[in-house]
Design a protein around this motif. Sequence first.
Motif, short mmCIF file in Angstrom:
data_model
loop_
_atom_site.label_atom_id
_atom_site.label_comp_id
_atom_site.label_asym_id
_atom_site.label_seq_id
_atom_site.Cartn_x
_atom_site.Cartn_y
_atom_site.Cartn_z
N ILE A 185 0.82 -1.20 0.00
CA ILE A 185 0.00 0.00 0.00
C ILE A 185 0.86 1.26 0.00
O ILE A 185 1.95 1.29 0.55
CB ILE A 185 -0.95 0.04 1.22
N TRP A 186 0.31 2.29 -0.63
CA TRP A 186 0.89 3.63 -0.61
C TRP A 186 2.29 3.68 -1.21
O TRP A 186 3.13 4.48 -0.78
CB TRP A 186 0.92 4.17 0.83
N GLU A 187 2.55 2.86 -2.21
CA GLU A 187 3.87 2.85 -2.84
C GLU A 187 4.24 4.24 -3.36
O GLU A 187 3.46 4.87 -4.07
CB GLU A 187 3.87 1.84 -3.99
N ASN A 188 5.43 4.69 -2.96
CA ASN A 188 6.00 5.99 -3.34
C ASN A 188 5.39 7.19 -2.61
O ASN A 188 5.78 8.33 -2.86
CB ASN A 188 5.90 6.23 -4.86
N LEU A 189 4.43 6.94 -1.72
CA LEU A 189 3.94 8.04 -0.90
C LEU A 189 4.85 8.20 0.32
O LEU A 189 5.70 7.37 0.59
CB LEU A 189 2.49 7.79 -0.44
N TRP A 190 4.65 9.31 1.05
CA TRP A 190 5.53 9.63 2.18
C TRP A 190 4.80 9.42 3.50
O TRP A 190 3.59 9.51 3.58
CB TRP A 190 6.04 11.06 2.06
N GLN A 191 5.60 9.14 4.54
CA GLN A 191 5.04 8.91 5.86
C GLN A 191 6.14 9.15 6.90
O GLN A 191 7.30 9.37 6.56
CB GLN A 191 4.54 7.47 5.98
N PHE A 192 5.77 9.12 8.17
CA PHE A 192 6.78 9.17 9.22
C PHE A 192 7.50 7.82 9.26
O PHE A 192 6.95 6.82 8.79
CB PHE A 192 6.12 9.45 10.57
N PRO A 193 8.72 7.80 9.80
CA PRO A 193 9.41 6.52 9.96
C PRO A 193 8.49 5.54 10.70
O PRO A 193 7.85 5.92 11.68
CB PRO A 193 10.64 6.87 10.80
N LEU A 194 8.43 4.32 10.20
CA LEU A 194 7.44 3.37 10.69
C LEU A 194 8.05 2.15 11.37
O LEU A 194 9.01 1.57 10.88
CB LEU A 194 6.59 2.88 9.50
N ILE A 195 7.48 1.79 12.51
CA ILE A 195 7.78 0.50 13.13
C ILE A 195 6.48 -0.30 13.10
O ILE A 195 5.49 0.10 13.69
CB ILE A 195 8.25 0.66 14.59
N GLU A 196 6.50 -1.41 12.37
CA GLU A 196 5.31 -2.26 12.34
C GLU A 196 5.48 -3.38 13.37
O GLU A 196 6.55 -3.97 13.49
CB GLU A 196 5.08 -2.85 10.95
#
Length: 348
Positions: free
Chosen positions: A251-262
Amino acid sequence: MNFSEEILKWYQVNKRSLPWRGSTDPYKIWLSEVILQQTRVVQGIPYYLKFVETYPEVGDLARASEAEVLKLWQGLGYYSRARNLHAAAKMVSEQYGGVFPETYGGLLGLKGVGDYTASAIASICFNVPEPVVDGNVYRVLARYFGVDLAINSTEGVKYFKKLAREVMDVGRIRDYNQGIMEFGAIQCVPKSPDCEACPLSESCVALQMKRVGDLPLKLKKTKVRSRYFNYIVFVSKDGRTVLEQRKGKGIWENLWQFPLIESTQKLSQSGFERRFGELNQTVDLVSIDLFNPEAIVHKLSHQHLYTSFWVVRTKEFPMDGISFEEADTYPVPVLIADFLRSFKKSYF
DNA sequence: AAGCCGGGGGA
DNA sequence: TCCCCAGGCTT
């Protein structure tokens, strides 16, 4: 009157006024069709208007950056459409000299243009006698002709395409195709259609068999996956933060987000601090606070994202941070955009 | 053939 | 809560 004649007659009276209606400019029709894939007309209209205003011609779209296109697409979902839209614009500009192909096969070669969209553009713009089979058409045909095949089975897809071809009006394909889709969207609606007011009710098989409520048939959908997202919202002393671009598939390929910990479940404060420590951050920590004690549940059609935003205050930034105002210029998922809005309201 | 990909609106 | 929306691509 036969089926197609009834459709055309109904369309003449009941067609909506839409921004792209009446145009045969392949750029505009292509734009509208891609925007409307799996998307309601009312939701797509403002995006269509933004795109034609920002990019009046296909060359303007081709010359834009992908990030700019994604930003304009933000909120509409299925972001591969935006990436493919941009790639196709480049194809038309560079390989076709800015002129769209005028055949079904030529259009089908464009990225993001499949069977439906190629048929729609070819018929609406160039009067090519190709039937369109979208969600509306499946419903109308399944009910009117009483078809029992699932619309998302291989056999069903082939059958409905063939049936659509048999009943179309070759000579007036441009209006017929738009007419049958409009008829499905306005009259033959998914739930509780007003069959009393339908001009095709007398010969509708589903109505006579009392099967309007269970046609068209559709195979069961995929089950939803639950995921746990922990976003690291860095806030430095000078009010800067960090965004990163999503890479790879998903999901959301090439979109931006905060650094993520899943994580595999909701993290406690200590649990988050442990996972955060494993990242080998070289930042000067001040504090770590959970912004939303109750997880924000972002529901997509195939995933439920249980999301926590952890505000990590730091002294100086070794890395290249950005201001929160600048963050608004990046293409981000709705989940992130919503957070940015509420965060700025409570912190600034 | 089946799975994946968003977000919103209606009942 | 479930279903659908002017579907297409990948595996």
